[in-house]
Design an enzyme around this catalytic site. Structure first.
Site, PDB file in Angstrom:
ATOM      1  N   ASP A   1      -9.140  -4.739   5.691  1.00 51.91           N
ATOM      2  CA  ASP A   1      -9.633  -5.633   4.706  1.00 51.91           C
ATOM      3  C   ASP A   1     -10.754  -6.589   5.033  1.00 51.91           C
ATOM      4  O   ASP A   1     -11.613  -6.582   4.367  1.00 51.91           O
ATOM      5  CB  ASP A   1      -8.333  -6.259   3.775  1.00 51.91           C
TER       6      ASP A   1
ATOM      7  N   ARG B   1       5.740  -7.127   3.593  1.00 54.57           N
ATOM      8  CA  ARG B   1       4.501  -7.519   3.152  1.00 54.57           C
ATOM      9  C   ARG B   1       4.559  -7.232   1.974  1.00 54.57           C
ATOM     10  O   ARG B   1       4.410  -6.143   1.216  1.00 54.57           O
ATOM     11  CB  ARG B   1       3.274  -6.459   4.087  1.00 54.57           C
TER      12      ARG B   1
ATOM     13  N   HIS C   1       0.829  -1.170  -0.084  1.00 56.38           N
ATOM     14  CA  HIS C   1       0.012  -0.127   0.153  1.00 56.38           C
ATOM     15  C   HIS C   1       0.902   1.195   0.181  1.00 56.38           C
ATOM     16  O   HIS C   1       0.384   2.309   0.511  1.00 56.38           O
ATOM     17  CB  HIS C   1      -0.897   0.147   1.141  1.00 56.38           C
TER      18      HIS C   1
ATOM     19  N   ASP D   1      15.936 -12.356  -1.797  1.00 57.97           N
ATOM     20  CA  ASP D   1      17.385 -12.252  -2.344  1.00 57.97           C
ATOM     21  C   ASP D   1      17.887 -10.647  -1.728  1.00 57.97           C
ATOM     22  O   ASP D   1      19.168 -10.835  -1.484  1.00 57.97           O
ATOM     23  CB  ASP D   1      17.405 -12.368  -3.841  1.00 57.97           C
TER      24      ASP D   1
ATOM     25  N   GLU E   1      -7.709 -11.936   5.507  1.00 61.69           N
ATOM     26  CA  GLU E   1      -8.380 -10.632   5.495  1.00 61.69           C
ATOM     27  C   GLU E   1      -9.529 -10.667   4.389  1.00 61.69           C
ATOM     28  O   GLU E   1      -9.802  -9.515   4.003  1.00 61.69           O
ATOM     29  CB  GLU E   1      -7.345  -9.694   5.057  1.00 61.69           C
TER      30      GLU E   1
HETATM   31  C1  3PY Z   1      -5.392  -4.777   6.705  1.00 59.60           C
HETATM   32  O1  3PY Z   1      -6.140  -4.202   7.786  1.00 59.60           O
HETATM   33  O2  3PY Z   1      -6.056  -4.980   5.847  1.00 59.60           O
HETATM   34  C2  3PY Z   1      -4.062  -4.912   6.686  1.00 59.60           C
HETATM   35  O3  3PY Z   1      -3.663  -5.266   5.684  1.00 59.60           O
HETATM   36  C3  3PY Z   1      -3.397  -4.217   7.715  1.00 59.60           C
HETATM   37  O4  3PY Z   1      -1.822  -4.184   7.384  1.00 59.60           O
HETATM   38 MG    MG Z   2      -4.908  -5.521   4.036  1.00 58.43          MG
END
Ligand code: 3PY
Ligand code: MG
Length: 248
Positions: free
Chosen positions: A170, A66, A41, A80, A144
């Site tokens: 999410d 992430r 993000h 890597d 999520e």
């Molecule tokens: C979410 O809350 O969807 C996330 O990805 C938080 O890192």
């Molecule tokens: Mg998320």
């Protein structure tokens, strides 16, 4: 770190959205065990990511990332460049989880490619790194979405998944109530995931985006062991607002 996760020991980390190595130094110095760089993000480039890893290494902080998606080549490049743990967003099924594990592991367990790279000191530690990498690299799948919650038992049955990380925002969006992370539907879904983690002996994690004494204590006492506490942007914003508030 992977052994501690497997043994259910608490490992508390934080999160970087600014793409800043300075932020990494400040958070690492604060004492977080691990820090994840958010490539899903943010505007952070692979080069900035690698410089953040360099900053963390100075403090012995466990570098995680992430990924922006469950993608073999993207994950390969993070590993890597020095990531030791990968958090894969939007894992919805056992097949997604298998793909995530395969991306993180060298053959025969996975499909990671071999090369002289930063992670093995540009080839100087090739043999040693290849011997240890599959065992030491952490694979965390993000839960999520509603379908991920429904498929949680199959997802957690996948060999090589070390734990889950709930994305509350999410997740709330997937139930049609974006941002309402304390809503009963979201809380119930989180409980379902937590109970499944306990059944499968996998680390349960979540991102507490805006930590408070109450929500952190609640997560710990419920049994979450892999917690991301806040993130650099939130810390900056909260600190800035509270300083201004003191003038009122
Ligand atoms: C979410 O809350 O969807 C996330 O990805 C938080 O890192
Ligand atoms: Mg998320």
């Amino acid at each position: 770190m992977r052994r501690d996760l497997k043994n259910g020991l608490p490992v508390y980390g934080s999160w970087i959205q600014t793409g800043s190595a300075v932020a990494a130094e400040v958070l690492a110095n604060a004492g977080f065990r691990w820090i994840a760089v958010d490539m899903e993000h943010t505007e952070t480039s692979l080069e900035s990511f690698t410089n953040i890893v360099r900053a963390m290494e100075r403090y012995g902080t466990f570098p995680m990332v992430r990924a922006s998606e469950n993608n073999v080549i993207e994950i390969r490049r993070y590993l890597d460049c020095g990531a030791k743990g990968i958090i894969v967003p939007m894992v919805r099924s056992a097949q997604d989880a298998q793909n995530a594990v395969a991306a993180c592991k060298y053959p025969p367990e996975g499909v990671r490619g071999f090369a002289f790279v930063r992670a093995n000191d540009w080839g100087e530690r090739f043999d040693d790194y290849v011997k240890r990498a599959n065992d030491e690299t952490i694979v965390i799948v993000m839960i999520e979405t509603k379908d991920a919650v429904e498929n949680i038992d199959e997802i957690l049955s996948v060999e090589g998944v070390d734990g889950v990380f709930i994305g509350p925002y999410d997740l709330s969006g997937s139930y049609g109530i974006p941002g309402q992370t304390a809503h009963k539907q979201v809380k119930d879904a989180m409980q379902t995931v937590l109970a499944a983690c306990k059944r499968h002996n996998k680390a349960a994690g979540q991102h507490i985006v805006t930590p408070t004494t109450e929500n952190v204590a609640e997560a710990i006492s419920a049994g979450f062991t892999f917690l991301a506490l806040g993130m650099d942007t939130v810390f900056l914003s909260e600190g800035a607002k509270s300083a201004l508030y003191m003038t009122e």
